[in-house]
Motif scaffolding. Sequence first.
Motif, PDB file in Angstrom:
ATOM      1  N   VAL A  11      62.592  40.049  34.994  1.00  0.00           N
ATOM      2  CA  VAL A  11      62.360  38.654  35.390  1.00  0.00           C
ATOM      3  C   VAL A  11      61.284  38.019  34.503  1.00  0.00           C
ATOM      4  CG1 VAL A  11      61.625  37.141  37.271  1.00  0.00           C
ATOM      5  CG2 VAL A  11      63.109  39.089  37.749  1.00  0.00           C
ATOM      6  N   SER A  12      60.192  38.755  34.281  1.00  0.00           N
ATOM      7  CA  SER A  12      59.122  38.237  33.416  1.00  0.00           C
ATOM      8  C   SER A  12      59.640  38.028  32.004  1.00  0.00           C
ATOM      9  CB  SER A  12      57.942  39.211  33.387  1.00  0.00           C
ATOM     10  OG  SER A  12      57.490  39.455  34.695  1.00  0.00           O
ATOM     11  N   LEU A  14      62.699  37.425  31.136  1.00  0.00           N
ATOM     12  CA  LEU A  14      63.608  36.273  31.124  1.00  0.00           C
ATOM     13  C   LEU A  14      62.821  34.964  31.082  1.00  0.00           C
ATOM     14  CD1 LEU A  14      66.504  35.088  31.524  1.00  0.00           C
ATOM     15  CD2 LEU A  14      66.086  35.224  33.973  1.00  0.00           C
ATOM     16  N   MET A  15      61.745  34.904  31.889  1.00  0.00           N
ATOM     17  CA  MET A  15      60.948  33.671  31.917  1.00  0.00           C
ATOM     18  C   MET A  15      60.279  33.420  30.573  1.00  0.00           C
ATOM     19  SD  MET A  15      59.271  33.435  35.672  1.00  0.00           S
ATOM     20  CE  MET A  15      58.716  31.761  35.460  1.00  0.00           C
ATOM     21  N   THR A  17      61.345  34.490  27.708  1.00  0.00           N
ATOM     22  CA  THR A  17      62.390  34.133  26.750  1.00  0.00           C
ATOM     23  C   THR A  17      62.766  32.658  26.886  1.00  0.00           C
ATOM     24  OG1 THR A  17      63.235  36.376  26.851  1.00  0.00           O
ATOM     25  CG2 THR A  17      64.726  34.725  25.967  1.00  0.00           C
ATOM     26  N   CYS A  18      62.940  32.214  28.137  1.00  0.00           N
ATOM     27  CA  CYS A  18      63.309  30.812  28.360  1.00  0.00           C
ATOM     28  C   CYS A  18      62.248  29.878  27.779  1.00  0.00           C
ATOM     29  CB  CYS A  18      63.476  30.538  29.854  1.00  0.00           C
ATOM     30  SG  CYS A  18      64.941  31.295  30.555  1.00  0.00           S
ATOM     31  N   CYS A  19      60.977  30.186  28.071  1.00  0.00           N
ATOM     32  CA  CYS A  19      59.885  29.335  27.568  1.00  0.00           C
ATOM     33  C   CYS A  19      59.848  29.330  26.045  1.00  0.00           C
ATOM     34  CB  CYS A  19      58.539  29.854  28.074  1.00  0.00           C
ATOM     35  SG  CYS A  19      58.166  29.313  29.710  1.00  0.00           S
ATOM     36  N   GLU A  21      62.120  30.041  23.909  1.00  0.00           N
ATOM     37  CA  GLU A  21      63.261  29.351  23.298  1.00  0.00           C
ATOM     38  C   GLU A  21      63.090  27.836  23.412  1.00  0.00           C
ATOM     39  OE1 GLU A  21      66.661  32.855  23.593  1.00  0.00           O
ATOM     40  OE2 GLU A  21      66.707  31.221  25.047  1.00  0.00           O
ATOM     41  N   GLU A  22      62.514  27.397  24.540  1.00  0.00           N
ATOM     42  CA  GLU A  22      62.228  25.962  24.676  1.00  0.00           C
ATOM     43  C   GLU A  22      61.265  25.495  23.593  1.00  0.00           C
ATOM     44  OE1 GLU A  22      64.620  24.505  27.464  1.00  0.00           O
ATOM     45  OE2 GLU A  22      62.792  23.303  27.251  1.00  0.00           O
ATOM     46  N   PHE A  23      60.319  26.381  23.234  1.00  0.00           N
ATOM     47  CA  PHE A  23      59.333  26.029  22.205  1.00  0.00           C
ATOM     48  C   PHE A  23      59.913  26.139  20.795  1.00  0.00           C
ATOM     49  CE2 PHE A  23      55.941  27.855  25.274  1.00  0.00           C
ATOM     50  CZ  PHE A  23      55.940  26.671  25.989  1.00  0.00           C
ATOM     51  N   PRO A 104      50.390  35.626  36.143  1.00  0.00           N
ATOM     52  CA  PRO A 104      51.575  35.023  35.558  1.00  0.00           C
ATOM     53  C   PRO A 104      51.193  33.974  34.512  1.00  0.00           C
ATOM     54  CG  PRO A 104      51.182  34.094  37.726  1.00  0.00           C
ATOM     55  CD  PRO A 104      50.167  35.164  37.533  1.00  0.00           C
ATOM     56  N   PHE A 105      51.909  33.954  33.401  1.00  0.00           N
ATOM     57  CA  PHE A 105      51.511  33.086  32.286  1.00  0.00           C
ATOM     58  C   PHE A 105      51.840  31.626  32.576  1.00  0.00           C
ATOM     59  CE2 PHE A 105      55.562  31.781  30.537  1.00  0.00           C
ATOM     60  CZ  PHE A 105      56.444  32.703  31.064  1.00  0.00           C
ATOM     61  N   GLN A 106      51.108  30.745  31.951  1.00  0.00           N
ATOM     62  CA  GLN A 106      51.395  29.306  32.022  1.00  0.00           C
ATOM     63  C   GLN A 106      51.989  28.893  30.673  1.00  0.00           C
ATOM     64  OE1 GLN A 106      51.147  27.589  34.795  1.00  0.00           O
ATOM     65  NE2 GLN A 106      50.311  29.388  35.835  1.00  0.00           N
ATOM     66  N   PRO A 107      53.093  28.164  30.674  1.00  0.00           N
ATOM     67  CA  PRO A 107      53.760  27.823  29.413  1.00  0.00           C
ATOM     68  C   PRO A 107      52.836  27.140  28.401  1.00  0.00           C
ATOM     69  CG  PRO A 107      55.161  27.240  31.248  1.00  0.00           C
ATOM     70  CD  PRO A 107      53.858  27.666  31.834  1.00  0.00           C
TER      71      PRO A 107
ATOM     72  N   ARG B  24      55.907  26.523  35.835  1.00  0.00           N
ATOM     73  CA  ARG B  24      56.064  27.658  34.922  1.00  0.00           C
ATOM     74  C   ARG B  24      57.409  27.599  34.182  1.00  0.00           C
ATOM     75  NH1 ARG B  24      54.636  31.538  38.536  1.00  0.00           N
ATOM     76  NH2 ARG B  24      52.541  30.695  38.468  1.00  0.00           N
ATOM     77  N   MET B  26      58.650  24.778  33.230  1.00  0.00           N
ATOM     78  CA  MET B  26      58.561  23.516  32.490  1.00  0.00           C
ATOM     79  C   MET B  26      59.448  22.425  33.094  1.00  0.00           C
ATOM     80  SD  MET B  26      58.415  25.215  28.719  1.00  0.00           S
ATOM     81  CE  MET B  26      59.831  26.176  29.138  1.00  0.00           C
ATOM     82  N   ILE B  31      66.474  26.673  34.384  1.00  0.00           N
ATOM     83  CA  ILE B  31      65.692  27.910  34.186  1.00  0.00           C
ATOM     84  C   ILE B  31      65.325  28.492  35.554  1.00  0.00           C
ATOM     85  CG2 ILE B  31      63.551  28.896  33.278  1.00  0.00           C
ATOM     86  CD1 ILE B  31      63.650  26.886  31.010  1.00  0.00           C
ATOM     87  N   VAL B  35      66.148  32.207  36.805  1.00  0.00           N
ATOM     88  CA  VAL B  35      65.063  33.135  37.154  1.00  0.00           C
ATOM     89  C   VAL B  35      65.236  33.637  38.591  1.00  0.00           C
ATOM     90  CG1 VAL B  35      62.582  33.229  37.601  1.00  0.00           C
ATOM     91  CG2 VAL B  35      63.416  32.235  35.484  1.00  0.00           C
ATOM     92  N   ALA B  38      68.053  36.055  38.821  1.00  0.00           N
ATOM     93  CA  ALA B  38      67.653  37.354  38.267  1.00  0.00           C
ATOM     94  C   ALA B  38      66.744  38.095  39.238  1.00  0.00           C
ATOM     95  CB  ALA B  38      66.946  37.153  36.938  1.00  0.00           C
ATOM     96  N   ALA B  72      57.025  40.614  38.591  1.00  0.00           N
ATOM     97  CA  ALA B  72      58.159  39.694  38.718  1.00  0.00           C
ATOM     98  C   ALA B  72      57.911  38.700  39.851  1.00  0.00           C
ATOM     99  CB  ALA B  72      59.429  40.489  38.974  1.00  0.00           C
ATOM    100  N   CYS B  74      55.057  37.685  41.067  1.00  0.00           N
ATOM    101  CA  CYS B  74      54.024  36.724  40.640  1.00  0.00           C
ATOM    102  C   CYS B  74      54.660  35.623  39.806  1.00  0.00           C
ATOM    103  CB  CYS B  74      52.975  37.419  39.778  1.00  0.00           C
ATOM    104  SG  CYS B  74      51.671  38.153  40.708  1.00  0.00           S
ATOM    105  N   ASN B  75      55.510  36.035  38.880  1.00  0.00           N
ATOM    106  CA  ASN B  75      56.120  35.067  37.973  1.00  0.00           C
ATOM    107  C   ASN B  75      57.005  34.051  38.681  1.00  0.00           C
ATOM    108  OD1 ASN B  75      55.271  35.216  35.275  1.00  0.00           O
ATOM    109  ND2 ASN B  75      56.270  37.193  35.037  1.00  0.00           N
TER     110      ASN B  75
END
Lengths: 371, 150
Positions: A11-12, A14-15, A17-19, A21-23, A104-107, B24, B26, B31, B35, B38, B72, B74-75
């Motif tokens: 899941v992490s 995937l998130m 990757t999505c971010c 790719e957006e960048f 958890p990261f911030q975009p 998160r 955006m 997305i 997520v 998943a 996961a 947390c995200n």
Amino acid sequence: MRVLVAEDDYVSSLMLTCCLEEFGYEVTTVDNGLKALELIRTGEFQLVISDWSMPKMTGVELCRQIRKRPASTYTYVILLTSHQGTESVVEGLEAGADDFIVKPFQPDELQVRLRAGERVLSLESRDVTIFALAKLAESRDPDTGAHLDRIREYCRVLCEKLVEHGPYVDQIDGDYVRTVYLTSPLHDIGKVGIPDNILLKPGKLTDEEFGTMKQHAKIGSDTLDAALKARPDAQYLRMARDIALSHHEKFDGSGYPFGLKGQDIPLCGRITALADVYDALRTKRVYKPAFSHEKAREIIIEGSGTHFDPVIVDVFLQTELKFVEIGQGFVDDVPQSRRESNNNVTPVSHSILSRFDRTLTFAEALVTAST
Amino acid sequence: MSHFQLSNPADGNSAFDFMALLGRCMGNFKIIERVIAAFRDVGANDLNQLQSAMEIEDYGAFVEIAHRFKGAACNVSAIGLSSLLLQAEQSGRARDRAEVQRIMAALHLEWGYFKKVVNVFAPELTNATHGLVEQSRSNLSEKRHACSSC
């Protein structure tokens, strides 16, 4: 730009990757450190985001492995961590991580940190500039051809062996190998300060002319030292200066410019000395034919302990097949030495640009390249 | 608690922070859907693995799974789950069997509640039409959402 993501949680991953790719990044993901290391070894990834805790190889261990390997390009590593304590940061930095992102990261934060990484990687263009400067200096020297390419490859091979075992393992690591590779082509940069009538003279130099020619070591060193004074934190300039100054010193103290002896000669200078002489022996000059590898090998063995550091000669003998391959891979494409066709050389360029002006210009260019 | 944080009626604690997830991701709902889909899939699997590890008292595996699952959770801003998984990780490290069992029971409840809550934002569809392409975990780069519209 390509980014490698090493993260065992799907899941992490995937998130991220999505971010990414957006960048606008091109993303490849793996779920453990070992796979990441395999991909990094291909040389296709310079930007890596790695989770801290992963099966098979942790992010911290991955950093250690990346920094251990001798590489001609830098890999920028961002560690993802849920640990916020100072100890974790210190452990990560010691392992060679360049930056951290707390989960958890911030975009927005992710994007800013990636940009910082890209800026660091762009400094690699500095390396290209340095090599271009060396090539420019080389262009005044008629007998060199692919000499610079071979020199740095020979140095790399010697360093990579020296880092494995022997008395210099404490002095050499991946960064050292990379810096020697980067700076060894500058060894003869001082030749820009030698008058054309001596530098391009066909045939043997008189004692006086040879005395002038020998000054190239000091001129090169002074040039690089001037650049170093402007950027005292630039380790590559320090090594470049040491190589320029000491690559004609001999192990028994009979070399120049200072007659340094044994371990007093910087290690990088001793390494470059062997690479430089081997290449000169293997190359055709107006006053000698190109020697075979066997003949060059014989001469280098004879010079062990007198001209060359015996440890480095031993390493040369262990890696001699690679020397042969490099020699075959970088062939001079100049059909005839400029020296041979340059019998009527007058010190024109010397009169146009004085030695002082020329070396100063190089120092300025080096400082510019490093900023 | 924010307007968009939904609480678990069993304990009154926050279960899911939609706004945090939106930020998160955006602001991209596609997305979010990917997520959550998943996480539904991986989370169910992780929960089963946790249960198995607890039953055979393999605390090493229990801690490793709990740690990964917590990351996961947390995200995706599953606040209740991530809080329980942190406790699970700590209890697993301490090899505290009774506490691990208590937390596992709470985790099952919270997981059920979380699924209900996120269904509001990303309805669960059948695997045949909207699920993840099931592939090996070891090949994450090829694990992609089955829905071509995403």
